[in-house]
Design a protein around this motif. Structure first.
Motif: not given
Length: 915
Positions: A85-97
């Motif tokens: 879950v955390l890996d998916m959340q951070r992946g999405v956040m990285s895309l927004i960043l």
């Protein structure tokens, strides 16, 4: 009636919680103190699921669903902290960043330098958190920190179109609006602004353009905000998680050092607002999410109109007149001078005038000083924008001069009937409730008014009557109610009297005649009666515009009360009569007995000794009968239609005490001036238009030698020898109010710290009364009021074909006066004093901005024309002009308009083009 809330039990990260059935998992977790990162979700807005940061694992569910779109269910098991879950959340956040200035957000040194440090290792990149106006107030920043994005390698820096990529193109910043700045370079496409402006405020100022990587948020058609219907309410500012939408006045002021919640002073809605403080000043104002009247919503006046609090022209020293000149002095001398002089005018020679923006505590003490110490019955409040007649018919027919239900009842009504002024600008929150009900909750909206307003956009039925025919229209609706058998006979039989007299009086209101007089079709009149009577609980809204600028406002209000009584829409949730009071403590001022008609709590007068009203005090002061006055917090000399009469009357007084925060035109005529505070430095209570008593919390230190209102009144009384004015805190004054006014008996400052209370509140364990008259009326049976003969406006003549109506644009007036006190921007609106229909303009050969002379009887005034079909043909409209300063009164044609405004209303006039 309290709603039954169903609950479900679920488990989140091993913690068993109980949540309301039907809410998203994200909201349930947030209420339980479990943080799930998110960016696009915002409570109260529709679910968008655009950011995908809030993914979780749900036992038995496929993949990783978004917690904002998944509703809680009985027995559900949710995991938010698993590695996948955390890996998916951070992946999405990285895309927004990748498409956001993120050097600080992803830097591994973040924990060492924080967000205040100036980076010396990455000097080439100048745009970072430290240089952002939203630093330390940014949800995107705090979410990145909570997710510890600086500890994980960024995945998308190689994108050429990212913020730091070679193909990145910066968008221009939009600064054409004086209140709101738009910088969509940092936009993360959460679409909160689009949803808030559309779903909550109903204005549709923003849109999502294009698709895929070209998608962007912008104003409608890329126009400036003020050109797409924006009223600067600031809802978009509140929901924006980044620095895309900012309030310009406080853009670079940073984060607040302290936040104090208090009650807004700008209108009678009673919004709870958060004053964000820094260095002893208000740096920013935001609506409080938990405000019982406003529920997190606000308006331009409350958000941007409080600059007067820190105005350098504030007076902070007492003054006395010596040798014809006001000079600063000590409190001792000022009080001694006032006390000694006032002692010579006890009895009917003295009168007091209070402000409807004073606290309940101060106004209660002023009426106590007037009646007990001075022995005078002459107490009233200044009635420029509101009038006791606005609520007098309610007291006469029902029992109390007050709104029968709560603001929330407007939003729960099955039908809303709006009549009077423009609620969108005078009472933004009441209007928001009505619009929301009509748009999302299935409520039917009937708007009755001759001019187009924003309310027309949402109305199921617009009754566009001819100006001055309000009573005729309402009489026709009453006639249709009875003719169609739509009345509630059970309610009438049990709780009303006078039906036969009312029915008999309506014989003159034949629908064909009413249609001819009002210009409203018979079918529309019958339809309005049917919708109002059959939809379910129906609410009526009106404001001061109905009493001030109708042909017979009091009779129109009686007709509205008749409508509610005939259909049983009194004493019911979602129904009632909502009178929208003009000022922040208009209702409380009357509750405190600051009228010549009542003692506190609407109790009878001593020996039925009625005092003089405000207008009567001016008349008797001019003749020398009234010799001394105390005026608190008002400036009637500036901008009143009867300005010259007021000046002459005040100039005839032998002694005048004025208490104010500014050396106003009225204060300059005083013998003693007492410096008082604004609401931001005051401690006490206001009572809003729905009878809700709420706390006013002191946010700032009292400037200089100024004093809070309750303090200086009690000190003056003590200097005059009174022994029962010894208070140490405003809470003690409220305790005395509770003893003096039975409707406030259960109210105290301690109880109000939790939430406002609606009176009547007869005991300390009583929750307050949301709906009046649920079981009975204080007057016994409610009295249906027979109407008089149909009254028509003056007929046109060959030389005076147009019927001129006049009115107050409180939105512009209040806002501009407040801003000009602070020297800031006055308004997002252009000056629009005179509105004329295109057909009338064509007949006169006029073009936009033509200069006109309006002639009626012996009156003549010059104005510019605004050509618009907002007004009906044959009925131009003159709005109350804006006054920037006292000099404006002496040098501008606006002074003539003010003087003639009342006389010009509903008169046949001649228009001439000035070459």
């Amino acid at each position: 009636m309290a709603k039954v809330i169903e609950k479900v039990t679920l488990t989140i990260d091993g913690q068993q919680i109980e949540a309301e059935k039907g809410i998203p998992v994200l909201l349930a977790a947030e209420r339980a103190g479990i943080a799930i990162p998110h960016l696009c979700y915002y409570e109260g807005l529709s679910v968008y699921a655009g950011c995908r940061v809030c993914v979780v694992e749900i036992e038995g569910a496929r993949g990783l669903p978004t917690s904002c779109t998944t509703l809680v269910a009985e027995g559900m098991v949710v995991r938010t902290k698993k590695d996948n879950v955390l890996d998916m959340q951070r992946g999405v956040m990285s895309l927004i960043l990748a498409d956001h200035p993120d050097r600080c957000l992803t830097c591994h040194r973040q924990e060492h330098c924080g967000m205040d440090g100036i980076c010396l290792r990455d000097a080439v990149v100048t745009y970072r958190c430290l240089t952002c106006a939203k630093n330390k107030r940014c949800e995107f920043q705090s979410t990145s920190e909570e997710m510890e994005m600086h500890k994980y390698p960024a995945r998308y820096y190689q994108e050429s179109s990212s913020w730091y990529g070679p193909d990145h193109v910066e968008k221009p910043i939009k600064r054409t609006n004086p209140f709101i700045e738009l910088d969509f370079n940092e936009c993360i496409l959460c679409a909160r602004c689009v949803r808030a402006c559309d779903e909550i405020r109903g204005l549709n100022c923003y849109e999502v353009s294009n698709k895929g990587p070209l998608a962007e948020i912008n104003t409608a058609f890329s126009l400036p905000l003020q050109d797409v219907g924006c009223d600067a309410c600031g809802a978009c500012i509140d929901v924006c998680p980044v620095a895309c939408i900012l309030d310009r006045p406080s853009k670079w002021m940073g984060a607040a050092k302290e936040i104090v919640t208090t009650t807004c002073v700008q209108c009678g809605d009673g919004c709870q607002i958060n004053l964000e403080l820094k260095n002893g000043k208000i740096m920013r104002v935001t609506p409080d999410k938990d405000g019982p009247a406003n529920h997190g919503q606000g308006c331009a006046r409350g958000r941007f109109g409080l600059g007067f609090v820190s105005d350098p022209k504030r007076i902070t020293e007492p003054m006395v007149r010596k040798n014809g000149v006001l000079v600063e002095t000590t409190w001792q001398e000022a009080m001694e001078t006032a006390a000694k002089a006032l002692a010579n005018y006890k009895g009917p020679a003295f009168g007091a005038v209070v402000s409807t923006k004073n606290t309940n505590e101060q106004n209660y003490l002023i009426q106590k000083l007037t009646r007990r110490v001075m022995g005078s019955p002459n107490i009233d409040y200044y009635t420029k924008f509101d009038d006791p007649a606005t609520v007098a018919p309610l007291a006469e027919m029902l029992g109390y001069p007050a709104m029968t239900n709560s603001m929330d009842d407007i939003g729960e009504a099955a039908c809303i009937f709006v009549m009077g002024g423009d609620t969108q600008v005078t009472h933004p929150i009441a209007s928001w409730q009505a619009r929301t009900d009509a748009r999302y909750r299935g409520g039917k909206l009937i708007y009755a008014g001759p001019r187009w307003t924003e309310m027309c956009k949402w109305a199921d039925l617009w009754l566009r009557y001819n100006p001055g025919t309000e009573v005729a229209l309402l009489g026709g609706i009453l006639r249709a109610l009875l003719d169609q058998g739509l009345q509630n006979n059970d309610f009438i039989g049990a709780r009303c009297e006078g039906l036969d007299e009312l029915r008999s009086s309506l014989s003159a209101y034949e629908l064909a005649k009413v249609a001819e007089v009002t210009g409203v079709d018979e079918e529309q009149i019958v339809e309005a009666a049917r919708i109002y009577a059959t939809s379910g609980p129906a609410s009526i809204l009106y404001d001061v515009g109905l009493i001030r600028f109708a042909s017979d406002g009091a009779e129109a209000i009686r007709a509205l009360v008749n409508m509610a009584l005939l259909t049983g829409n009194i004493g019911v949730d979602g129904a009632g009569i909502s009178v929208l009071r003009g000022a922040s403590n208009q209702q409380g001022t009357q509750d405190m007995g600051c009228t010549p008609d009542y003692l506190p709590g609407y109790q009878g007068l001593y020996d039925n000794q009625r005092g003089l009203s405000w207008s009567q005090m001016i008349e008797t002061a001019a003749t020398g009968t009234l010799k001394a006055m105390y005026i608190s917090g008002e400036n009637p000399v500036l901008g009143d239609p009867n300005r010259e009469d007021i000046q002459n009357a005040l100039g005839s007084l032998e002694f005048l005490v004025v208490e104010d925060s500014f050396l106003t035109d009225t204060a300059q005529m005083a013998h003693v001036v007492l410096p008082s505070v604004t609401f931001a430095e005051e401690d006490g209570t206001f009572t809003n238009t729905e009878r809700r008593v709420q706390r006013v919390h002191q946010a700032l230190d009292v400037p200089g030698k100024a004093a809070q209102g309750w303090q200086l009144v009690s000190q003056l009384a003590q200097f005059m020898g009174a022994i029962d004015f010894n208070y140490n805190a405003p809470s003690q004054v409220m305790d005395e109010i509770a003893q003096a006014a039975p409707i406030y008996a259960g109210i105290s400052h301690d109880r109000l710290e939790e939430e406002g209370i609606q009176w009547p509140c007869p005991s300390s364990d009583h929750p307050g009364t949301r709906v009046l008259y649920a079981d009975s009326f204080p007057v016994g049976k409610a009295r249906l009021h027979p109407l008089g003969e149909i009254v028509q406006p003056p007929a046109p003549t060959a030389d005076r074909p147009l019927l001129l109506s006049a009115g107050l644009d409180l939105f512009r007036y209040d806002r501009e006066v407040m801003y000009n006190l602070n020297g800031g921007p006055a308004s997002i609106l252009d000056e629009e004093l005179f509105k004329l229909h295109p057909n009338d303009a064509a007949a006169l050969g006029l073009s936009e901005d033509s200069l006109l002379r309006i002639t009626a009887d012996d009156l003549a005034v010059e104005v510019k024309a605004l050509i618009t079909d907002d007004v009906p043909e044959g009925a131009p409209y003159l709005t109350f002009p804006v006054l920037e300063a006292s000099e404006d009164l002496m040098s501008s044609p606006k002074a003539d308009i003010i003087k003639m405004l009342s006389s010009l209303n509903l008169k046949r006039v001649k228009l001439e083009k000035i070459q």
